[in-house]
Design an enzyme around this catalytic site. Structure first.
Site, PDB file in Angstrom:
ATOM      1  CG  PHE A   1      -4.058  -7.864  49.665  1.00 23.12           C
ATOM      2  CD1 PHE A   1      -4.936  -6.804  49.555  1.00 23.12           C
ATOM      3  CD2 PHE A   1      -4.528  -9.070  50.152  1.00 23.12           C
ATOM      4  CE1 PHE A   1      -6.279  -6.946  49.926  1.00 23.12           C
ATOM      5  CE2 PHE A   1      -5.850  -9.229  50.516  1.00 23.12           C
ATOM      6  CZ  PHE A   1      -6.730  -8.163  50.402  1.00 23.12           C
TER       7      PHE A   1
ATOM      8  CG  ASP B   1       0.945 -12.232  54.222  1.00 21.59           C
ATOM      9  OD1 ASP B   1       0.584 -13.399  53.977  1.00 21.59           O
ATOM     10  OD2 ASP B   1       0.215 -11.243  54.024  1.00 21.59           O
TER      11      ASP B   1
ATOM     12  CE  LYS C   1      -4.977 -16.014  49.410  1.00 16.41           C
ATOM     13  NZ  LYS C   1      -6.354 -15.869  48.928  1.00 16.41           N
TER      14      LYS C   1
END
Length: 396
Positions: A129, A214, A243
């Site tokens: 994702f 990532d 995040k």
């Protein structure tokens, strides 16, 4: 839910008024243990005094000026991230999806600047994702997310996770880079083994490809080190963050080597809000805490305790818990019942978790959570397991 909001989320009928440390409080005083951390965002917990103070002081002085001017707070955060990573350069944006988009642009521009514009394709992995922009939906390759949005953006090739043979077979003269998460988050906390990460780094070196990691979810201490790649003893060419970087304030980042970003010149990439003073103040405040001596030792110790306790629950409630996965405070329970039922059972016990693929529920406590609050969380999770096990026996 307000009729004025788009129906993009299946929201729980629950709202919070304030937070403190690992707890969230409703307006009527109910207290919940936040083991979701806003989907791995509030790394320092809620209302961390140092983060709050830094943002309050900055808010009274200056919020935004744009990247047409020097931003000292941005330069400071870039220097600190570079000093504590593989990277030589940093670029700031607003989210993980933006960071991943930018990383792919940097990789493509790199090869174009070398006179090889045909090298534009990026290999990604099943179960990944990387965000919800059109290009990152193509990189993710999840039919559920792609349906209805027209032609899939060209330039991404997909292989099974941890299948090195398939990875090598997918490399062509058009391949520019390999993009992966060290631990798939939305994919159900599926880790790439250390030896596989090292092999992928070697494959990139042999085929002269860029390695993009990532670390939007795995970075900023979530696995027990500042960045997850450190566990494998390798370095990427490009890495994305978001995040936990802002501790709750929206901020993303791309870190690269000088070589990898050599194609980027003034005007080739940009952002209006990215790297604004408020976001950089938040990022620097988060690093102030994380770079304190012993911080990551504490994360590793407490997360090890938490995982051990979860494993003991799995032994005691085999009808409920199939497996405990993950590293650091990036953990997941694969449940025997439907994961949304497990999540709801936790919520009934005032514990918040986050569902993911492969029938899992992620448990992502703040990195600062004390052991006593973890112990309280285990008690509540066990109470949920007891009720689910009794329900399973009744159904049998």
């Amino acid at each position: 839910m307000s009729e004025a909001l788009m129906s993009t989320y299946a929201r729980a009928n629950l709202a919070f008024e304030r937070g403190e440390g690992p707890y969230l409080y409703t307006a009527d005083g109910r207290r919940y243990l936040d083991f979701g951390s806003g989907i791995a965002v509030t790394a320092l917990g809620h209302s961390h005094p140092h983060l709050v103070k830094a943002i309050q002081e900055q808010a009274a002085k200056l919020w935004h000026v744009s990247n047409l001017f020097q931003i000292p707070e941005q330069e400071k955060l870039a220097q600190r991230l570079v000093a504590n990573s593989f990277a030589d350069k940093a670029f700031f944006c607003n989210s993980g999806a933006e960071a991943n988009e930018g990383a792919v642009k940097i990789a493509r521009k790199y090869w174009s600047s070398k006179g090889q514009p045909e090298k534009y394709r990026v290999i990604t992995f099943d179960g990944a994702f990387h965000g919800r922009t059109l290009a990152m939906l193509a990189a993710t390759n999840n039919k559920k997310y792609l349906e209805g949005f027209g032609p899939v953006v060209e330039g991404f090739d997909h292989v099974p996770l941890n299948d090195l043979k398939a990875l090598k077979a997918a490399i062509t003269p058009e391949t520019a880079a390999i993009l992966l998460e060290p631990i798939q988050g939305e994919g159900g906390i599926r880790a790439v083994p250390t030896e596989t990460l090292r092999a992928i780094r070697q494959i990139c070196d042999e085929h002269k490809l860029l390695l993009i990691l990532d670390e939007v979810q795995t970075g900023m201490g979530r696995t027990g080190k500042l960045f997850a790649y450190e566990w494998a003893g390798i370095t990427p060419d490009i890495m994305t963050l978001a995040k936990g970087l802002g501790g709750g304030f929206p901020v993303g980042a791309i870190l690269t080597t000088d070589e990898a970003c050599s194609g980027i010149k003034p005007g080739t990439h940009g952002t209006t809000f990215g790297g604004n003073v408020m976001a950089m103040t938040a990022g620097n405040a988060v690093l102030d805490v994380m770079l304190e001596p012993g911080f990551f030792d504490g994360v590793q110790k407490r997360s090890s305790y938490f995982r051990q306790q979860l494993a003991m629950l799995a032994d005691r409630y085999p009808e409920v818990i199939e497996e405990v996965r993950g590293q650091g405070f990036l953990l997941a329970v694969k449940s025997k019942c439907v994961n949304t039922d497990f999540q709801a059972a936790l919520r009934d016990e005032h514990v918040l978790g986050v569902t993911a693929s492969d029938n899992t529920v992620r448990l992502l406590p703040p990195l600062t959570i004390p052991e006593k609050d973890l112990a309280e969380g285990i008690e509540r999770i066990e109470a949920a397991c007891q009720k689910l096990q009794a329900k399973a026996k009744e159904a049998a």
